[in-house]
Scaffold this active site. Structure first.
Site, PDB file in Angstrom:
ATOM      1  N   GLY A 188     -40.239  17.047 -40.457  1.00 11.75           N
ATOM      2  CA  GLY A 188     -41.576  17.411 -41.431  1.00 11.75           C
ATOM      3  C   GLY A 188     -42.925  15.755 -41.704  1.00 11.75           C
ATOM      4  O   GLY A 188     -42.097  15.025 -41.666  1.00 11.75           O
ATOM      5  N   CYS A 209     -34.249  14.459 -41.348  1.00 10.89           N
ATOM      6  CA  CYS A 209     -35.278  13.449 -41.235  1.00 10.89           C
ATOM      7  C   CYS A 209     -35.719  13.707 -42.786  1.00 10.89           C
ATOM      8  O   CYS A 209     -35.317  12.967 -43.350  1.00 10.89           O
ATOM      9  CB  CYS A 209     -35.826  12.921 -39.870  1.00 10.89           C
ATOM     10  SG  CYS A 209     -36.716  12.302 -39.554  1.00 10.89           S
ATOM     11  N   HIS A 263     -32.294  13.226 -35.168  1.00 12.80           N
ATOM     12  CA  HIS A 263     -32.146  14.491 -35.309  1.00 12.80           C
ATOM     13  C   HIS A 263     -31.076  14.719 -34.530  1.00 12.80           C
ATOM     14  O   HIS A 263     -31.130  15.300 -32.988  1.00 12.80           O
ATOM     15  CB  HIS A 263     -33.469  14.651 -34.271  1.00 12.80           C
ATOM     16  CG  HIS A 263     -35.448  14.475 -35.295  1.00 12.80           C
ATOM     17  ND1 HIS A 263     -35.686  15.760 -35.881  1.00 12.80           N
ATOM     18  CD2 HIS A 263     -36.005  13.700 -35.659  1.00 12.80           C
ATOM     19  CE1 HIS A 263     -36.874  14.724 -35.832  1.00 12.80           C
ATOM     20  NE2 HIS A 263     -36.633  13.847 -35.966  1.00 12.80           N
ATOM     21  N   GLU A 295     -30.575  17.758 -33.347  1.00  9.79           N
ATOM     22  CA  GLU A 295     -30.271  18.988 -33.300  1.00  9.79           C
ATOM     23  C   GLU A 295     -30.627  18.491 -31.196  1.00  9.79           C
ATOM     24  O   GLU A 295     -30.365  19.329 -29.953  1.00  9.79           O
ATOM     25  CB  GLU A 295     -31.574  19.650 -33.441  1.00  9.79           C
ATOM     26  CG  GLU A 295     -32.983  19.119 -33.353  1.00  9.79           C
ATOM     27  CD  GLU A 295     -32.778  18.387 -34.411  1.00  9.79           C
ATOM     28  OE1 GLU A 295     -32.310  17.577 -34.971  1.00  9.79           O
ATOM     29  OE2 GLU A 295     -34.218  17.874 -35.127  1.00  9.79           O
TER      30      GLU A 295
END
Ligand code: GLN
Length: 537
Positions: free
Chosen positions: A357, A384, A510, A512
């Protein structure tokens, strides 16, 4: 351009959110599993150069490719389904099209001509579609046109499709995704919106070859005949796209409807071998028959819109399948976790993931959640900003540096444990200027992260401006939080973990973005495995 490349265009009608991305990815999967090389491209009709500057509430997650493009979340579906990387060329926006044309105009490339939507903008769109065919040898390129037919902003795209249909008559095909609503008062499925939406396409000179009809109920023969009659589409090309319980069912549903067969026939391509989908079916079977259930908290600030964390939630599903576990994700708004109250939200969780974020909202709630995970020894994965908050939490509550912070939120903190990367200090523009895309990371042997990956050199994708401040490296190490992954060139810390904790891992990158059905991500698999182990304590 490879001479034989075929172009499939996917347009949408009646309403947005019908799932063009999933239909495109499912068709691509079926064609790929017959041995064709396929890629998918998304054309987005908005004026932003890319979605990187968009708030996730506007457009969901910003997906990052290996080459550092900030793209639409549909590209994540393409990679998850096809297991091949996408790139900058797979996502083009109106902003980028206009920027290219205006730059060419300023350079004088148009030799004094008046620069117009037709032909200059439409040519630029066609070039961007064909560029993919030029760079790599794909048999088929599926181009998904964002928005809904009839939108003012998608007109140049539909016009570019019309021209390509004309120029490459035998090599193009249009699939129109539409909605057949069910009116419960009448007890009937209604075809009128589809008739209108095909008419809107026809007015723009485009006759769809195939209709994919989203519906809550099966389409019987009569209704298929009626749709075919009103739309000049052959009856076998009226495809039922029934609501599915999982997006991963859609390739199988499309196979049952023979969408791939109709596409290959219409393009004059051989049907070759029937799709080999053993791995996919095995995945689905395990997804639907879990052996246990566990609770994972996803703590973030955009949780009201689940699309904001699309790749994370899909990576969790993939890792659940590997571990034969159904994962119940609890979406926790970080702003709601006030000091000392993390237990109220997290006590029944077997794993806690703190999301990426930007900005200050919800930071203190994230730090509270991390403190709870650390102290209660609950498996934790920080991604992150989630990792950065883990570093801040440790600095404040273990190292005793009570005002430790990231300079993103408190530029004047006396303990900037997370600070702006050197290369970022001279950056003034927001768009496309973060540390983006794939970077190598060297893992420290004998750590949890190295055990997860089972290799010591990895490459992962990034999207951030701030970094772990190496001036504090030794203080953290002495206090038990170690750097477990580093970029050997820059010395940037890419991963951390706490030695005296069953599974506490933070990553600056990241993971993901790289989890796919064929290759669920090792770090997510290890996190879920740790959560399962925790649930058995
Ligand atoms: N805001 C943080 C940074 O820019 C983290 C970014 C992220 O979580 N993607 O470094």
């Amino acid at each position: 351009m490879s001479k034989s490349t075929k172009f499939i265009f996917v347009t949408g009608g009646v309403t947005s959110s019908l799932g063009k991305g999933i239909i495109s990815a499912s068709l691509a999967k079926l064609l790929q599993s017959r041995g064709y090389s396929v890629t998918i491209q998304k054309l987005d009709p908005y004026i932003n150069i890319d979605p990187g500057t968009l708030n996730p509430y506007e457009h969901g997650e910003c997906y990052v490719t290996d080459d550092g493009a900030e793209t639409d979340l549909d590209l994540g579906h393409y990679e998850r389904f096809l297991n091949i990387p996408t790139s900058q060329a797979n996502n083009i926006t109106t902003g980028r099209i206009y920027k290219n044309v205006i730059e060419k105009e300023r350079r004088g490339d148009y030799l004094g001509k008046t620069v117009q939507v037709i032909p200059h903008i439409t040519n630029e769109i066609k070039d961007r579609i064909q560029e993919l065919a030029k760079n790599q040898d794909f048999d088929l390129i599926i181009t998904e046109i964002g928005g809904t037919v009839g939108d003012i902003e998608s007109l140049p795209y539909i016009e570019a499709v019309r021209q390509m249909m004309w120029e490459y008559e035998n090599d193009c095909l249009v699939i129109h995704l539409t909605l057949i609503p069910y009116l419960s008062a009448a007890g009937e499925l209604k075809t009128k919106p589809t008739q209108h939406s095909v008419k809107a396409l026809l007015e723009l000179g485009v006759q769809p070859d195939i209709l994919c009809c989203r519906t809550e109920h099966p389409l019987d023969l009569e209704i298929r005949k009626k749709i075919a009659r009103f739309t000049n589409v052959s009856i076998n090309a009226v495809i039922e796209a029934k609501d599915a319980s999982s997006i991963y069912d859609v390739p199988i549903l499309m196979q049952a409807e023979e969408l791939d067969v109709v596409v290959l026939d219409k393009l004059g391509l051989s049907k070759r071998n029937p799709p080999k989908l053993d791995n996919w079916k095995n995945f689905l079977d395990r997804l639907k028959n879990p052996k246990c259930e566990i609770n994972i908290a996803l703590v973030g600030k955009y949780v009201e819109l689940k699309d904001s964390y699309k790749s994370i939630s899909e990576a969790i599903i993939h890792a659940g399948v590997v571990n034969n576990a159904k994962i119940k994700v609890h979406w926790i708004q970080s702003d709601n976790i006030s000091t000392g109250k993390a237990r109220d939200f997290l006590q029944s969780m077997q794993g806690i993931l703190v999301a990426p974020g930007f900005g200050s909202r919800g930071i203190s709630g994230k730090i509270e959640a991390i403190r709870y995970a650390r102290e209660q020894k609950i498996p934790f994965l920080g991604i992150c900003l989630g990792m950065q908050c883990a570093v801040i939490e440790y600095a404040r509550n273990v190292l005793g540096l009570t005002d430790a912070h990231t300079t993103e939120i408190d530029p004047d903190t006396t303990h900037p444990v997370i600070s702006m990367m050197e290369e970022q200090k001279k950056v003034s523009n927001f768009g496309g200027t973060m540390r983006l895309g794939a970077y190598a990371c060297q893992l420290k042997p004998g750590t949890r992260i190295a055990a997860a990956y089972q290799v010591d050199q990895i490459t992962e994708r990034h999207r951030h401006r701030y970094e772990f401040n190496n001036e504090y490296l030794n203080s953290f190490k002495e206090a038990g939080l170690i750097a477990t992954g580093k970029n050997s060139e820059s010395g940037l810390v890419e991963a951390i973990e706490i030695k005296e904790h069953p599974w506490f891992v933070g990553v600056q990158f990241h993971p993901e973005y790289k989890s796919t059905v064929d290759q669920p991500h090792p770090l997510f698999c290890a996190f879920i495995h740790a959560a399962l182990t925790h649930s058995q304590l």
